[in-house]
Design a protein around this motif. Structure first.
Motif, PDB file in Angstrom:
ATOM      1  N   MET A   1       0.990  -1.223  -0.036  1.00  0.00           N
ATOM      2  CA  MET A   1      -0.020   0.120  -0.009  1.00  0.00           C
ATOM      3  C   MET A   1       0.660   1.055   0.146  1.00  0.00           C
ATOM      4  SD  MET A   1      -2.571   1.334   2.736  1.00  0.00           S
ATOM      5  CE  MET A   1      -3.891  -0.039   2.625  1.00  0.00           C
ATOM      6  N   THR A   2       0.592   1.949  -1.021  1.00  0.00           N
ATOM      7  CA  THR A   2       1.368   3.597  -0.896  1.00  0.00           C
ATOM      8  C   THR A   2       0.761   4.328   0.401  1.00  0.00           C
ATOM      9  OG1 THR A   2       1.386   3.338  -3.325  1.00  0.00           O
ATOM     10  CG2 THR A   2       1.885   5.700  -2.266  1.00  0.00           C
ATOM     11  N   ARG A  23     -10.297  10.750  -0.621  1.00  0.00           N
ATOM     12  CA  ARG A  23     -10.184  10.444  -2.006  1.00  0.00           C
ATOM     13  C   ARG A  23      -9.153   9.384  -2.042  1.00  0.00           C
ATOM     14  NH1 ARG A  23     -13.527  13.585  -5.719  1.00  0.00           N
ATOM     15  NH2 ARG A  23     -14.479  15.302  -4.781  1.00  0.00           N
ATOM     16  N   LEU A  24      -7.973   9.698  -1.667  1.00  0.00           N
ATOM     17  CA  LEU A  24      -6.744   8.650  -1.685  1.00  0.00           C
ATOM     18  C   LEU A  24      -7.393   7.550  -0.881  1.00  0.00           C
ATOM     19  CD1 LEU A  24      -3.882  11.288  -1.160  1.00  0.00           C
ATOM     20  CD2 LEU A  24      -4.366   9.968  -2.981  1.00  0.00           C
ATOM     21  N   THR A  25      -7.836   7.461   0.181  1.00  0.00           N
ATOM     22  CA  THR A  25      -8.091   6.534   1.060  1.00  0.00           C
ATOM     23  C   THR A  25      -9.054   5.512   0.117  1.00  0.00           C
ATOM     24  OG1 THR A  25      -7.953   7.795   3.070  1.00  0.00           O
ATOM     25  CG2 THR A  25      -9.212   5.651   3.244  1.00  0.00           C
ATOM     26  N   ALA A  26     -10.184   6.230  -0.457  1.00  0.00           N
ATOM     27  CA  ALA A  26     -11.248   5.590  -1.395  1.00  0.00           C
ATOM     28  C   ALA A  26     -10.550   4.848  -2.525  1.00  0.00           C
ATOM     29  CB  ALA A  26     -12.272   6.573  -1.848  1.00  0.00           C
ATOM     30  N   GLU A  27      -9.433   5.198  -3.010  1.00  0.00           N
ATOM     31  CA  GLU A  27      -8.694   4.783  -3.861  1.00  0.00           C
ATOM     32  C   GLU A  27      -7.610   3.454  -3.455  1.00  0.00           C
ATOM     33  OE1 GLU A  27      -8.852   5.032  -7.089  1.00  0.00           O
ATOM     34  OE2 GLU A  27     -10.317   6.500  -6.997  1.00  0.00           O
ATOM     35  N   ALA A 254     -10.327  16.207  -6.712  1.00  0.00           N
ATOM     36  CA  ALA A 254     -10.196  14.624  -7.425  1.00  0.00           C
ATOM     37  C   ALA A 254      -9.100  14.758  -8.380  1.00  0.00           C
ATOM     38  CB  ALA A 254     -11.629  14.920  -8.323  1.00  0.00           C
ATOM     39  N   ALA A 255      -8.729  15.943  -9.208  1.00  0.00           N
ATOM     40  CA  ALA A 255      -7.894  15.945 -10.043  1.00  0.00           C
ATOM     41  C   ALA A 255      -6.461  15.800  -9.248  1.00  0.00           C
ATOM     42  CB  ALA A 255      -7.844  17.357 -10.964  1.00  0.00           C
ATOM     43  N   LEU A 256      -6.281  16.345  -8.300  1.00  0.00           N
ATOM     44  CA  LEU A 256      -4.956  16.452  -7.420  1.00  0.00           C
ATOM     45  C   LEU A 256      -4.891  14.948  -6.995  1.00  0.00           C
ATOM     46  CD1 LEU A 256      -2.715  17.284  -5.842  1.00  0.00           C
ATOM     47  CD2 LEU A 256      -4.253  17.902  -3.943  1.00  0.00           C
ATOM     48  N   THR A 257      -6.090  14.100  -6.607  1.00  0.00           N
ATOM     49  CA  THR A 257      -5.792  12.601  -6.227  1.00  0.00           C
ATOM     50  C   THR A 257      -5.381  11.847  -7.355  1.00  0.00           C
ATOM     51  OG1 THR A 257      -7.636  13.003  -4.539  1.00  0.00           O
ATOM     52  CG2 THR A 257      -7.205  10.697  -5.430  1.00  0.00           C
ATOM     53  N   LYS A 258      -5.766  12.018  -8.439  1.00  0.00           N
ATOM     54  CA  LYS A 258      -5.365  11.279  -9.625  1.00  0.00           C
ATOM     55  C   LYS A 258      -4.095  11.621 -10.128  1.00  0.00           C
ATOM     56  CE  LYS A 258      -6.538  10.706 -14.698  1.00  0.00           C
ATOM     57  NZ  LYS A 258      -7.450  11.212 -16.010  1.00  0.00           N
ATOM     58  N   VAL A 259      -3.665  12.751  -9.752  1.00  0.00           N
ATOM     59  CA  VAL A 259      -2.208  13.175 -10.098  1.00  0.00           C
ATOM     60  C   VAL A 259      -1.377  12.690  -9.218  1.00  0.00           C
ATOM     61  CG1 VAL A 259      -0.446  15.097 -10.208  1.00  0.00           C
ATOM     62  CG2 VAL A 259      -2.612  15.133 -11.671  1.00  0.00           C
TER      63      VAL A 259
END
Length: 535
Positions: A1-2, A23-27, A254-259
């Protein structure tokens, strides 16, 4: 896990990361926001001095907690000031950190305090004075903070002075203001100390374009050849852009999480080192055919004098953009676009002048403006030059220097031109002196002819300053003529050598020379470009 360890900037704390953490946790990642001592309720021992080492220790504590058995791959994310404790911690634990993410932050170097990156030069000077008066022999600046002084947080309407608030919802800005805390001065004046171990850790830069920086701008700095920038072409370094302001965790979570997830995977754009096969844009041939007129080199400018025309002759001074690092090779006076423009006007009976100035950083506009003013007077004093027929032509980042001439145009200034200029401070420049705001100065330009060459594919931040300038010019009834390059980018002469670009350059040259030579004693010597026939 990262495991993402998130470190916020000035005046803020873990609360700014709430949405990103969720959002990071949800991913499927583990995300932990660091509570820095002295900020947002983080407690410190009574009478304790909070300095940069304190904040580095805060980050180390979280790294070490992850480092226990079962811990994951660590990605350190430093936003704004937060990159300083991130780098300090990674330098002490390089083997435990998989990647460092610079989130719309500066590039701190060993021995340099965080105050050097503050947006307000007056504040930087005040902190430097506080450090000198209060710090001990170790340069930690503990005296300043030990005296009980903190940097007060911004009021709601002042956040944009610390970075673009583009995209931040009103409710988020209200919360940011309500939870903001005074920032301990000791963390800003104590120099960052690095052993060099952090250099082994892969890096990702996330640029928020609303702040005024893009990947193409960074690539340009690499192309200038400064060693510190060339290092950004190393294999482990990647970049992303986010089309938002300085607080993406609030404006674009959301965009920050993806990046961030992509950065952790080693993805992103990689910069390239220039080579002879594909020279950078500023070293590509000029897009027009120009006569081979020799130059006459002076200390801070080059003259291109028409070989057959009888003087005194009008002159156009071309002022390069910037900031350009002092180590740039070749120097701006040797760039093909500038020499091409100078030879173009010289081929039409006008003295071309390429001015070199010392705009090496956005904090050096005053010095650069003085360089340009001195060069203008030396050129006007040359007996081959008609001192009453001068045009000034600014490029890119030299745009702010034009404000002095726009705001009080002398009688001898017959035209002022600007190609893809910056006409107001970009958001990440901070508080630039009011003397360098063409958007304000144009109201006093009177009848001075102003030529604006505007590429249609300009960066959003620069476009905003140009639009503001044009609106101000319209309100003032300024004598503004716009030459559009609809499919052109910034520095289109090298980036887009198309017929559209060539036509724009021809038109801009003809307009400037028309204003410059009208009524000139040497007007009869000026030749007409054949492309102007029938216009």
């Amino acid at each position: 896990m990262t495991v993402f360890i998130l470190v916020s900037g000035l005046f803020t704390g873990p609360h700014v990361w709430d949405d990103a953490v969720a959002r990071l946790t949800a991913e499927g990642a583990d995300a932990r926001a660091v509570a820095l001592s002295g900020l947002s309720g983080a407690r410190t021992a009574a009478g304790a001095v909070v300095d940069l080492e304190t904040h580095i220790a805060d980050v180390l504590a979280v790294i070490d907690s992850v480092g226990r058995p079962g811990g994951g791959e660590i990605v350190l994310v430093g936003h704004d000031y937060g990159i300083h404790p991130v780098l300090g911690a990674a330098d002490r634990r390089p083997g435990q950190v998989a990647r460092i993410v610079y989130l719309d932050s500066a590039m701190p170097q060993d021995g340099v305090p965080a105050s050097a990156a503050l947006p307000d030069p007056r504040l930087r000077a005040r902190l430097a004075g506080a450090d000198g008066a209060g710090s001990g022999s170790d340069g930690a600046g503990s005296g300043a903070h030990g005296a009980g002084t903190d940097l007060p947080p911004p009021a709601r309407g002042e956040w944009q002075l610390w970075g673009s608030t583009a995209g931040v919802p009103d409710a988020a800005l209200d919360r940011l203001t309500a939870l903001a805390a005074p920032h301990p001065l000791g963390t800003l004046v104590q120099p960052l100390r690095l052993t060099g171990a952090v250099a082994s850790v892969p890096v990702t830069g996330v640029l928020c374009t609303g702040s005024g920086t893009t990947i193409s701008m960074v690539q340009t700095q690499v192309d200038f050849g400064a060693p510190a920038m060339r290092a950004l072409t190393a294999p482990g370094i990647t970049f992303f852009e986010l089309p938002t302001g300085h607080w993406p965790m609030l404006s674009a979570p959301a965009a920050l999480t993806k990046v961030l997830l992509s950065a952790a995977a080693g993805e992103g754009h990689r910069l390239t080192a220039p080579d002879d096969a594909r020279p950078p844009a500023h070293l590509r041939p000029f897009l027009l055919d120009v006569p081979g007129i020799d130059r006459e080199r002076h200390a801070d400018f080059d003259l291109y004098v028409p070989p057959t025309a009888q003087g005194p002759l009008p002159a156009v001074l071309f002022v390069h953009g910037g900031p350009v690092p002092p180590q740039a090779h070749p120097a701006p006076r040797d760039w093909p676009a500038l020499t091409g423009y100078a030879r173009s006007v010289a081929g039409r009976g006008v003295v071309g002048v390429v001015v070199e100035h010392r705009l090496h950083a956005v904090s050096e506009y005053e010095r650069a403006a003085a360089d340009v003013a001195a060069a203008v007077e030396r050129v006007r004093a040359d007996p081959r030059v008609d001192a009453d027929r001068i045009a000034l032509w600014f490029f890119s980042g030299s745009g702010p220097i034009s404000a002095a001439w726009l705001g009080a145009p002398p009688a001898w200034l017959r035209c002022l031109a600007a190609n893809y200029p910056v006409m107001a401070p970009l958001p990440n420049w901070g508080q630039l002196d009011s003397r360098f705001r063409p958007v304000d100065a144009v109201a006093r330009a009177g009848s001075l002819p102003v030529v604006l060459v505007r590429p249609g594919l300009e960066t959003a931040a620069i476009t905003a300053t140009v639009e503001e300038f044009m609106e101000a010019a319209d309100r003032a009834g300024a004598n503004l003529e716009v030459v559009d390059v609809p499919n052109g980018h910034h520095s289109f002469e090298g980036v887009d050598p198309t017929e559209e670009s060539r036509e724009a350059v021809r038109r801009a040259l003809s307009i400037v020379l028309h204003h410059l030579t009208r009524g000139s004693r040497a007007a009869g010597a000026v030749q007409t470009d054949p492309h102007d026939a029938g216009r």
